[in-house]
Design a protein around this motif. Structure first.
Motif, PDB file in Angstrom:
ATOM      1  N   ILE A 177       0.844  -1.197   0.000  1.00  0.00           N
ATOM      2  CA  ILE A 177       0.000   0.000   0.000  1.00  0.00           C
ATOM      3  C   ILE A 177       0.875   1.241   0.000  1.00  0.00           C
ATOM      4  O   ILE A 177       2.058   1.198   0.313  1.00  0.00           O
ATOM      5  N   SER A 178       0.271   2.355  -0.371  1.00  0.00           N
ATOM      6  CA  SER A 178       0.995   3.617  -0.384  1.00  0.00           C
ATOM      7  C   SER A 178       0.915   4.276   0.980  1.00  0.00           C
ATOM      8  O   SER A 178      -0.164   4.352   1.584  1.00  0.00           O
ATOM      9  N   THR A 179       2.053   4.777   1.476  1.00  0.00           N
ATOM     10  CA  THR A 179       2.043   5.492   2.755  1.00  0.00           C
ATOM     11  C   THR A 179       1.457   6.886   2.604  1.00  0.00           C
ATOM     12  O   THR A 179       1.055   7.499   3.596  1.00  0.00           O
ATOM     13  N   LYS A 180       1.402   7.394   1.371  1.00  0.00           N
ATOM     14  CA  LYS A 180       0.824   8.712   1.130  1.00  0.00           C
ATOM     15  C   LYS A 180      -0.668   8.621   0.811  1.00  0.00           C
ATOM     16  O   LYS A 180      -1.436   9.524   1.124  1.00  0.00           O
ATOM     17  N   GLU A 181      -1.075   7.540   0.148  1.00  0.00           N
ATOM     18  CA  GLU A 181      -2.483   7.307  -0.192  1.00  0.00           C
ATOM     19  C   GLU A 181      -2.882   5.945   0.367  1.00  0.00           C
ATOM     20  O   GLU A 181      -2.957   4.957  -0.379  1.00  0.00           O
ATOM     21  N   PRO A 182      -3.144   5.853   1.677  1.00  0.00           N
ATOM     22  CA  PRO A 182      -3.408   4.545   2.296  1.00  0.00           C
ATOM     23  C   PRO A 182      -4.595   3.798   1.707  1.00  0.00           C
ATOM     24  O   PRO A 182      -4.681   2.579   1.826  1.00  0.00           O
ATOM     25  N   ALA A 183      -5.503   4.530   1.055  1.00  0.00           N
ATOM     26  CA  ALA A 183      -6.681   3.874   0.491  1.00  0.00           C
ATOM     27  C   ALA A 183      -6.355   3.164  -0.823  1.00  0.00           C
ATOM     28  O   ALA A 183      -7.199   2.420  -1.344  1.00  0.00           O
ATOM     29  N   MET A 184      -5.162   3.392  -1.357  1.00  0.00           N
ATOM     30  CA  MET A 184      -4.788   2.809  -2.648  1.00  0.00           C
ATOM     31  C   MET A 184      -3.516   1.984  -2.492  1.00  0.00           C
ATOM     32  O   MET A 184      -2.652   2.300  -1.678  1.00  0.00           O
TER      33      MET A 184
END
Length: 251
Positions: A80-87
């Motif tokens: 997962i992305s640490t900047k965009e946790p939903a993606m």
């Protein structure tokens, strides 16, 4: 059969190189002090520990490597992305890569087509005004960074002469400024490369023979000389594609 073996060999070397780069990157990232969650100083130690357990960061380095290797190469799971946790990282790539790919295709097309044409003109008009103009453009293109070209383009065609959009990619006009800025360096390089190889080719004996047979100059240039002179441009396409796709972020 030889071609198939050659292709298999090149694919194996490419895969091996990819694994080596993957391994070195993984090790270097783990040598850096801290971790992906240590930047947030407000996280309590128990929550930080739970996050490390959740993502397997508490396990030995070898276990982390094998798990990451399996996820990346067998499942295309980059986490997962640490900047965009939903993606997930893969979802971010799938969302934004087509934009870079589309812009890159425009830039590569401009660079190869116009770079080849300018290189041929420069070689045919060697030492004349057209040659000097093309070489001046090529020198500027290889000396000035693409983000400077992009900034100047925004000021001139977006502010002083507001004829092109300066933001977004909503229509074909939107691709002109970023496509030109991104293609200016490879266009200049292609024109210099094409000029150099073209000058070498047009002095070959088979070109002199073709002219001696009375063939039209256009036929000599485009049918005989260009076929061999363009080979270095084809070779340059590999690093050009990689450079354009990775260098399009600032543009």
């Amino acid at each position: 059969m030889d071609y198939i073996l050659y292709i298999i060999k090149r694919l194996f070397i490419s895969l091996f190189t990819l694994i080596v780069v993957f391994t070195i990157t993984f090790l270097l990232m783990n040598l850096i002090p801290g971790g992906p969650f240590s930047g947030d100083k407000n996280l309590p130690s128990n929550i930080l520990h739970n996050l490390e357990v959740k993502f397997g960061l508490d396990k030995p380095l070898l276990i982390q490597y094998l798990s990451y290797f399996k996820n990346v190469f067998f499942h295309l799971d980059f986490g997962i992305s640490t900047k965009e946790p939903a993606m997930t990282v893969l979802e971010i790539i799938q969302t934004y890569f087509p934009v870079s790919a589309g812009l890159g295709l425009v830039a590569i097309s401009i660079a190869v087509i116009f770079g080849t044409i300018l290189g041929i003109i420069s070689a045919i008009k060697n030492g004349m005004a057209a040659d000097r103009i093309v070489m001046l453009i090529a020198t500027i293109g290889t000396s000035v960074p693409s983000f400077v070209i992009g900034t100047v383009g925004l000021i001139v065609f977006g502010v002083l002469l507001p004829v092109l959009p300066t933001i977004g990619l909503s229509n074909w006009q939107s691709y002109i400024l970023p496509g030109f800025a991104l293609s200016f360096f490879p266009l200049s390089f292609c024109s210099r490369l094409m000029r150099s190889t073209m000058l070498d080719v047009i002095n070959q004996d088979y070109i002199k023979t073709a002219r001696a047979k009375g063939l039209k100059e256009s036929s000599v240039i485009f049918k005989h000389a260009m076929r061999n002179a363009i080979l270095p441009i084809v070779t340059y396409l590999g690093p050009l594609i990689a450079g354009v796709l990775t260098g399009s972020f600032v543009i």
